[in-house]
Design an enzyme around this catalytic site. Sequence first.
Site, short mmCIF file in Angstrom:
data_model
loop_
_atom_site.label_atom_id
_atom_site.label_comp_id
_atom_site.label_asym_id
_atom_site.label_seq_id
_atom_site.Cartn_x
_atom_site.Cartn_y
_atom_site.Cartn_z
N HIS A 121 18.23 0.42 -53.55
CA HIS A 121 17.53 1.29 -52.60
C HIS A 121 16.25 0.66 -52.06
O HIS A 121 15.52 -0.03 -52.76
CB HIS A 121 17.19 2.63 -53.28
CG HIS A 121 16.32 2.48 -54.49
ND1 HIS A 121 14.95 2.46 -54.45
CD2 HIS A 121 16.64 2.33 -55.80
CE1 HIS A 121 14.45 2.33 -55.66
NE2 HIS A 121 15.47 2.24 -56.51
N ASP A 122 16.02 0.88 -50.77
CA ASP A 122 14.79 0.50 -50.08
C ASP A 122 14.59 -1.02 -49.98
O ASP A 122 13.50 -1.47 -49.61
CB ASP A 122 13.56 1.12 -50.76
CG ASP A 122 13.68 2.63 -50.89
OD1 ASP A 122 13.72 3.31 -49.85
OD2 ASP A 122 13.77 3.14 -52.03
N GLY A 139 15.37 -2.42 -56.37
CA GLY A 139 14.76 -1.55 -55.37
C GLY A 139 13.47 -2.11 -54.81
O GLY A 139 12.70 -2.78 -55.51
#
Length: 260
Positions: A121-122, A139
């Site tokens: 994520h991200d 992440g």
Amino acid sequence: MAGIHPSAVIEPGAQIDASATVGPFCVVGADAVIGPDVTLKSHVVVTGQTTIGQGTTVFPFAVIGEVPQDLKFKGEQSRLEIGARNRIREHVTMNCGTEGGGGVTRIGDDGLFMAGCHIAHDALIGDRVIVVNSAAIAGHCVLEDDVIIGGLSGVHQFVRVGRGAIIGAVTMVTNDVIPYGLVQAPRGELDGLNLVGLKRRGVARSDITALRAAFQMLAQGEGTFHSRAERLGAETDSEYVREIVDFVMGESDRHFLTPR
């Protein structure tokens, strides 16, 4: 609809370009956007608010756009944006973003993501990035353009890897990597410059010489790594060296890998 196999499951609301191909037993979620000339080979899952750019090919059993593997995620709206002409091989996983990380995971153009690798994520991934088999990008990481991550390697959350850097196989990277750096050893050590990559891209000999001199100064100069970079910035007229200086002087959530 001619390019969609009868066994594929397409949820109402999914947007699939007429030139795209969706193979057998694929699942495409309601919020997915599949661009022109995209190919989903077979058994591919595309879910969440995911956009896949033109000419990208996704190979069997990849799972694209699932919720983040983050206990802080509470179901907020977030996205995964994949650029053009990427090759996403078997069993690759790419997750959407989180509210705390800006809400988007972004993949650039012309990348190669080999079998079994993970993009968390991200993460922000640049153009022409190669992530080799079973490597994991945690992440909030940033991989700038032309980065290569070796097989079975791991990049710690919030780490930045500068443009043109290369990470050797079976390496754990816990700190930022300068542009054009070469990192290897089990507990990632900055061991030189990615000279092969520089030569392949046709970088002038004078610039490579300047980079090598800059690396020596960063490795052996007086003062802290940060102060050496600052002093280097005042002395150089090479745009490649300037890129390293700007990277070191930029905002970072991790320390830097420093030369051995």
